[in-house]
Structures are given as C-alpha cells and as structure tokens.
Design a protein around this motif. Structure first.
Motif, PDB file in Angstrom:
ATOM      1  N   ALA A 102       0.834  -1.211   0.000  1.00 55.67           N
ATOM      2  CA  ALA A 102       0.000   0.000   0.000  1.00 55.67           C
ATOM      3  C   ALA A 102       0.863   1.253   0.000  1.00 55.67           C
ATOM      4  O   ALA A 102       0.542   2.238  -0.684  1.00 55.67           O
ATOM      5  CB  ALA A 102      -0.919  -0.011   1.219  1.00 55.67           C
ATOM      6  N   ARG A 103       1.950   1.234   0.752  1.00 56.37           N
ATOM      7  CA  ARG A 103       2.823   2.401   0.795  1.00 56.37           C
ATOM      8  C   ARG A 103       3.510   2.621  -0.548  1.00 56.37           C
ATOM      9  O   ARG A 103       3.668   3.758  -0.998  1.00 56.37           O
ATOM     10  CB  ARG A 103       3.837   2.225   1.923  1.00 56.37           C
ATOM     11  CG  ARG A 103       3.194   2.458   3.291  1.00 56.37           C
ATOM     12  CD  ARG A 103       4.132   2.284   4.445  1.00 56.37           C
ATOM     13  NE  ARG A 103       3.476   2.689   5.698  1.00 56.37           N
ATOM     14  CZ  ARG A 103       3.782   2.224   6.897  1.00 56.37           C
ATOM     15  NH1 ARG A 103       4.756   1.334   7.029  1.00 56.37           N
ATOM     16  NH2 ARG A 103       3.135   2.646   7.964  1.00 56.37           N
ATOM     17  N   GLU A 104       3.916   1.540  -1.179  1.00 66.07           N
ATOM     18  CA  GLU A 104       4.555   1.662  -2.493  1.00 66.07           C
ATOM     19  C   GLU A 104       3.590   2.201  -3.539  1.00 66.07           C
ATOM     20  O   GLU A 104       3.992   2.923  -4.459  1.00 66.07           O
ATOM     21  CB  GLU A 104       5.088   0.297  -2.941  1.00 66.07           C
ATOM     22  CG  GLU A 104       6.307  -0.176  -2.155  1.00 66.07           C
ATOM     23  CD  GLU A 104       6.758  -1.562  -2.579  1.00 66.07           C
ATOM     24  OE1 GLU A 104       6.169  -2.106  -3.538  1.00 66.07           O
ATOM     25  OE2 GLU A 104       7.688  -2.089  -1.951  1.00 66.07           O
ATOM     26  N   GLU A 105       2.312   1.857  -3.389  1.00 73.38           N
ATOM     27  CA  GLU A 105       1.305   2.267  -4.369  1.00 73.38           C
ATOM     28  C   GLU A 105       0.596   3.564  -3.995  1.00 73.38           C
ATOM     29  O   GLU A 105      -0.330   3.992  -4.678  1.00 73.38           O
ATOM     30  CB  GLU A 105       0.279   1.150  -4.539  1.00 73.38           C
ATOM     31  CG  GLU A 105       0.877  -0.129  -5.117  1.00 73.38           C
ATOM     32  CD  GLU A 105      -0.044  -1.324  -5.006  1.00 73.38           C
ATOM     33  OE1 GLU A 105      -1.208  -1.115  -4.595  1.00 73.38           O
ATOM     34  OE2 GLU A 105       0.388  -2.447  -5.309  1.00 73.38           O
ATOM     35  N   GLY A 106       1.030   4.172  -2.887  1.00 69.43           N
ATOM     36  CA  GLY A 106       0.418   5.427  -2.460  1.00 69.43           C
ATOM     37  C   GLY A 106      -0.985   5.281  -1.917  1.00 69.43           C
ATOM     38  O   GLY A 106      -1.765   6.237  -1.938  1.00 69.43           O
ATOM     39  N   GLU A 107      -1.317   4.089  -1.400  1.00 73.04           N
ATOM     40  CA  GLU A 107      -2.657   3.829  -0.875  1.00 73.04           C
ATOM     41  C   GLU A 107      -2.631   3.569   0.626  1.00 73.04           C
ATOM     42  O   GLU A 107      -3.502   2.895   1.175  1.00 73.04           O
ATOM     43  CB  GLU A 107      -3.290   2.646  -1.606  1.00 73.04           C
ATOM     44  CG  GLU A 107      -3.496   2.899  -3.097  1.00 73.04           C
ATOM     45  CD  GLU A 107      -4.142   1.732  -3.797  1.00 73.04           C
ATOM     46  OE1 GLU A 107      -4.172   0.631  -3.200  1.00 73.04           O
ATOM     47  OE2 GLU A 107      -4.614   1.911  -4.931  1.00 73.04           O
ATOM     48  N   GLU A 108      -1.645   4.125   1.303  1.00 73.07           N
ATOM     49  CA  GLU A 108      -1.482   3.891   2.731  1.00 73.07           C
ATOM     50  C   GLU A 108      -2.731   4.258   3.523  1.00 73.07           C
ATOM     51  O   GLU A 108      -3.130   3.537   4.436  1.00 73.07           O
ATOM     52  CB  GLU A 108      -0.278   4.699   3.241  1.00 73.07           C
ATOM     53  CG  GLU A 108       0.050   4.476   4.694  1.00 73.07           C
ATOM     54  CD  GLU A 108       1.323   5.183   5.105  1.00 73.07           C
ATOM     55  OE1 GLU A 108       1.637   5.175   6.303  1.00 73.07           O
ATOM     56  OE2 GLU A 108       2.001   5.744   4.214  1.00 73.07           O
ATOM     57  N   ASP A 109      -3.376   5.369   3.167  1.00 74.16           N
ATOM     58  CA  ASP A 109      -4.555   5.812   3.914  1.00 74.16           C
ATOM     59  C   ASP A 109      -5.725   4.836   3.796  1.00 74.16           C
ATOM     60  O   ASP A 109      -6.596   4.800   4.676  1.00 74.16           O
ATOM     61  CB  ASP A 109      -5.002   7.194   3.428  1.00 74.16           C
ATOM     62  CG  ASP A 109      -4.020   8.289   3.803  1.00 74.16           C
ATOM     63  OD1 ASP A 109      -3.162   8.038   4.677  1.00 74.16           O
ATOM     64  OD2 ASP A 109      -4.099   9.384   3.221  1.00 74.16           O
ATOM     65  N   LEU A 110      -5.746   4.044   2.727  1.00 75.78           N
ATOM     66  CA  LEU A 110      -6.843   3.094   2.522  1.00 75.78           C
ATOM     67  C   LEU A 110      -6.587   1.754   3.206  1.00 75.78           C
ATOM     68  O   LEU A 110      -7.508   0.959   3.375  1.00 75.78           O
ATOM     69  CB  LEU A 110      -7.051   2.857   1.019  1.00 75.78           C
ATOM     70  CG  LEU A 110      -7.456   4.062   0.178  1.00 75.78           C
ATOM     71  CD1 LEU A 110      -7.524   3.680  -1.296  1.00 75.78           C
ATOM     72  CD2 LEU A 110      -8.804   4.607   0.651  1.00 75.78           C
ATOM     73  N   VAL A 111      -5.343   1.528   3.612  1.00 76.21           N
ATOM     74  CA  VAL A 111      -4.969   0.202   4.102  1.00 76.21           C
ATOM     75  C   VAL A 111      -4.518   0.208   5.560  1.00 76.21           C
ATOM     76  O   VAL A 111      -5.061  -0.519   6.398  1.00 76.21           O
ATOM     77  CB  VAL A 111      -3.864  -0.416   3.208  1.00 76.21           C
ATOM     78  CG1 VAL A 111      -3.347  -1.717   3.810  1.00 76.21           C
ATOM     79  CG2 VAL A 111      -4.387  -0.635   1.798  1.00 76.21           C
ATOM     80  N   VAL A 112      -3.530   1.025   5.880  1.00 82.83           N
ATOM     81  CA  VAL A 112      -2.892   0.956   7.200  1.00 82.83           C
ATOM     82  C   VAL A 112      -3.865   1.367   8.301  1.00 82.83           C
ATOM     83  O   VAL A 112      -4.473   2.443   8.249  1.00 82.83           O
ATOM     84  CB  VAL A 112      -1.631   1.841   7.234  1.00 82.83           C
ATOM     85  CG1 VAL A 112      -0.977   1.776   8.625  1.00 82.83           C
ATOM     86  CG2 VAL A 112      -0.641   1.386   6.169  1.00 82.83           C
ATOM     87  N   GLY A 113      -4.026   0.482   9.272  1.00 81.95           N
ATOM     88  CA  GLY A 113      -4.959   0.733  10.362  1.00 81.95           C
ATOM     89  C   GLY A 113      -6.409   0.529   9.988  1.00 81.95           C
ATOM     90  O   GLY A 113      -7.304   0.743  10.814  1.00 81.95           O
ATOM     91  N   ARG A 114      -6.640   0.097   8.750  1.00 81.21           N
ATOM     92  CA  ARG A 114      -8.010  -0.142   8.299  1.00 81.21           C
ATOM     93  C   ARG A 114      -8.232  -1.609   7.917  1.00 81.21           C
ATOM     94  O   ARG A 114      -9.151  -2.249   8.419  1.00 81.21           O
ATOM     95  CB  ARG A 114      -8.352   0.768   7.112  1.00 81.21           C
ATOM     96  CG  ARG A 114      -8.245   2.252   7.450  1.00 81.21           C
ATOM     97  CD  ARG A 114      -8.732   3.122   6.309  1.00 81.21           C
ATOM     98  NE  ARG A 114     -10.171   2.977   6.126  1.00 81.21           N
ATOM     99  CZ  ARG A 114     -10.852   3.546   5.128  1.00 81.21           C
ATOM    100  NH1 ARG A 114     -10.218   4.289   4.230  1.00 81.21           N
ATOM    101  NH2 ARG A 114     -12.152   3.382   5.043  1.00 81.21           N
ATOM    102  N   ILE A 115      -7.352  -2.132   7.035  1.00 80.94           N
ATOM    103  CA  ILE A 115      -7.468  -3.542   6.677  1.00 80.94           C
ATOM    104  C   ILE A 115      -6.173  -4.309   6.948  1.00 80.94           C
ATOM    105  O   ILE A 115      -6.129  -5.535   6.787  1.00 80.94           O
ATOM    106  CB  ILE A 115      -7.890  -3.744   5.205  1.00 80.94           C
ATOM    107  CG1 ILE A 115      -6.855  -3.139   4.249  1.00 80.94           C
ATOM    108  CG2 ILE A 115      -9.263  -3.147   4.967  1.00 80.94           C
ATOM    109  CD1 ILE A 115      -7.120  -3.499   2.791  1.00 80.94           C
ATOM    110  N   ALA A 116      -5.134  -3.602   7.363  1.00 83.15           N
ATOM    111  CA  ALA A 116      -3.870  -4.256   7.723  1.00 83.15           C
ATOM    112  C   ALA A 116      -3.045  -3.297   8.560  1.00 83.15           C
ATOM    113  O   ALA A 116      -3.155  -2.073   8.416  1.00 83.15           O
ATOM    114  CB  ALA A 116      -3.092  -4.673   6.476  1.00 83.15           C
ATOM    115  N   ASP A 117      -2.209  -3.862   9.424  1.00 82.76           N
ATOM    116  CA  ASP A 117      -1.320  -3.032  10.228  1.00 82.76           C
ATOM    117  C   ASP A 117      -0.194  -3.911  10.784  1.00 82.76           C
ATOM    118  O   ASP A 117      -0.421  -5.081  11.112  1.00 82.76           O
ATOM    119  CB  ASP A 117      -2.079  -2.377  11.392  1.00 82.76           C
ATOM    120  CG  ASP A 117      -1.353  -1.162  11.931  1.00 82.76           C
ATOM    121  OD1 ASP A 117      -1.721  -0.032  11.569  1.00 82.76           O
ATOM    122  OD2 ASP A 117      -0.392  -1.352  12.700  1.00 82.76           O
TER     123      ASP A 117
END
Length: 202
Positions: A102-117
């Motif tokens: 997610a971080r590599e794809e610029g989607e950190e806000d959609l993933v981290v702490g929401r569907i993975a952490d």
C-alpha cells in the motif's frame, strides 16, 4: 462490572470444559501450550513484545490441529481457528506485505490501520483467510478486531480478550447470540461448535 470477570486463563478453562462436554471434536483439536522459547521466537519475528492476553492464550494452547476442510473441527472461535506461533508469524507477514504494498502504491490511507497493520497480531484465522487479531497499537492495545478480505475496514469486536471469552462462555451456555456480532452457537453432529449468522430481523 469488569472487575467481576474471571481471569483470562480461568475463562479459557471454562470454555474448554464446555467444549469437552458438548463439542468433543473441537476440544480434541486443541494443542498443548507453547514454551517460553516459542514466545521469544514469536516476539523476535514480530519485532515487538506480545500483549499478555496473547501470551496467556499461547501458554494454554499453541493453536489447534490445522483444518483441511470446513467439515473438520477446530473453528470454535466464531468460525475461526486458533493459530499457533508459526501460523501467527505467517499471517503477520501477510499483513506486513499488505502495508508495504500500500505504501509503495500510495494507498497507505486506505490500508494501514483499516485492513492491515504491522501492529496487529493474528490470533485466529478462518478457512477463507479472514483474521481475528489482537491490536498492539498503543491507543488500541489489547482490543480484539476482525479483518475480512473484501471489507473496507476492520471491526473492533471486544476491548479485551477476557471480555470476548466471557461473552463466548455465556453464549454457548445459554445458546444466545454473542454481543459483538449477530452469531448464535449451535453444535454440529454432536462434535463441533458452529456459529450461525443471524440477520437484524432475527
């Protein structure tokens, strides 16, 4: 109210006793507890110390016999199977990979702490790969969450594991829904616990 709840180890024993009497297949799937060396290996792999509730659970049972089909016992935690140390590490690596992607794809806000952490420690997994996890983030430490693939956000089910186990014990003893999710216990073929999803209409 919370002060009246027995300790986590006692609650686990109560739940195990119920399984032994009513769902012997599930009871037979429970594996012996892990060693201190195993817990140290887990913490080394995670990169941080595990919550005391995770430690207590692993010291009692290092997971269950791995299921190869949904017809096999061992998924008595709301349809999830308790993971052993190796299973926890493998599932955690998957969460970390999701975070890194997610971080590599610029989607950190959609993933981290929401569907993975990185600070989610998987506790149990269902046959589809969904997870029950213990949150290790500072502001959520000890919370029980459910992460289902395809859902945009995880669900916090219980603030502590003793509350989860107390709820499960009450539910199986009274055959009523757990408070966190609309699931009702039933015993399949006299050997394994199943959790039937109930609609909002009942």
């Amino acid at each position: 109210m919370a002060t009246d709840i027995p300790g986590l180890a006692q609650l686990w024993r109560s739940f195990e006793n119920w399984l032994a009497e009513h769902a012997p297949g599930d009871y037979g799937s429970l594996l012996p507890g892990c060693s201190e060396e195993d817990i140290q290996r887990l913490e080394d792999g995670l990169g941080f110390s595990v919550h005391e509730d995770v430690r207590t659970t692993l010291e009692l049972h290092n997971g269950v016999t791995v299921r190869s089909a949904s017809t096999e016992p061992g998924a008595f935690l709301l349809g999830y199977s308790l993971l052993d140390v190796d299973g926890i590490l493998a599932a955690h690596r998957d969460l970390v990979s999701m975070v890194e992607d997610a971080r590599e794809e610029g989607e950190e806000d959609l993933v981290v702490g929401r569907i993975a952490d990185r600070e989610w420690v998987p506790l149990a997994q269902n046959i589809s790969g969904d997870l029950l996890f213990v949150d290790h983030r500072y502001h959520c430490a000890g919370e029980l969450g459910e992460m289902s693939f395809g859902d945009p956000e995880y669900r916090m089910l219980w603030p502590r594991m003793d509350l989860m186990m107390a709820d499960l014990c009450r539910s199986v003893e009274t055959r009523t829904p757990v408070t966190a999710v609309p699931r009702v216990p039933s015993v399949h073929e006299g050997r394994m616990l199943e959790w039937q999803v109930r609609s909002a209409q009942g």
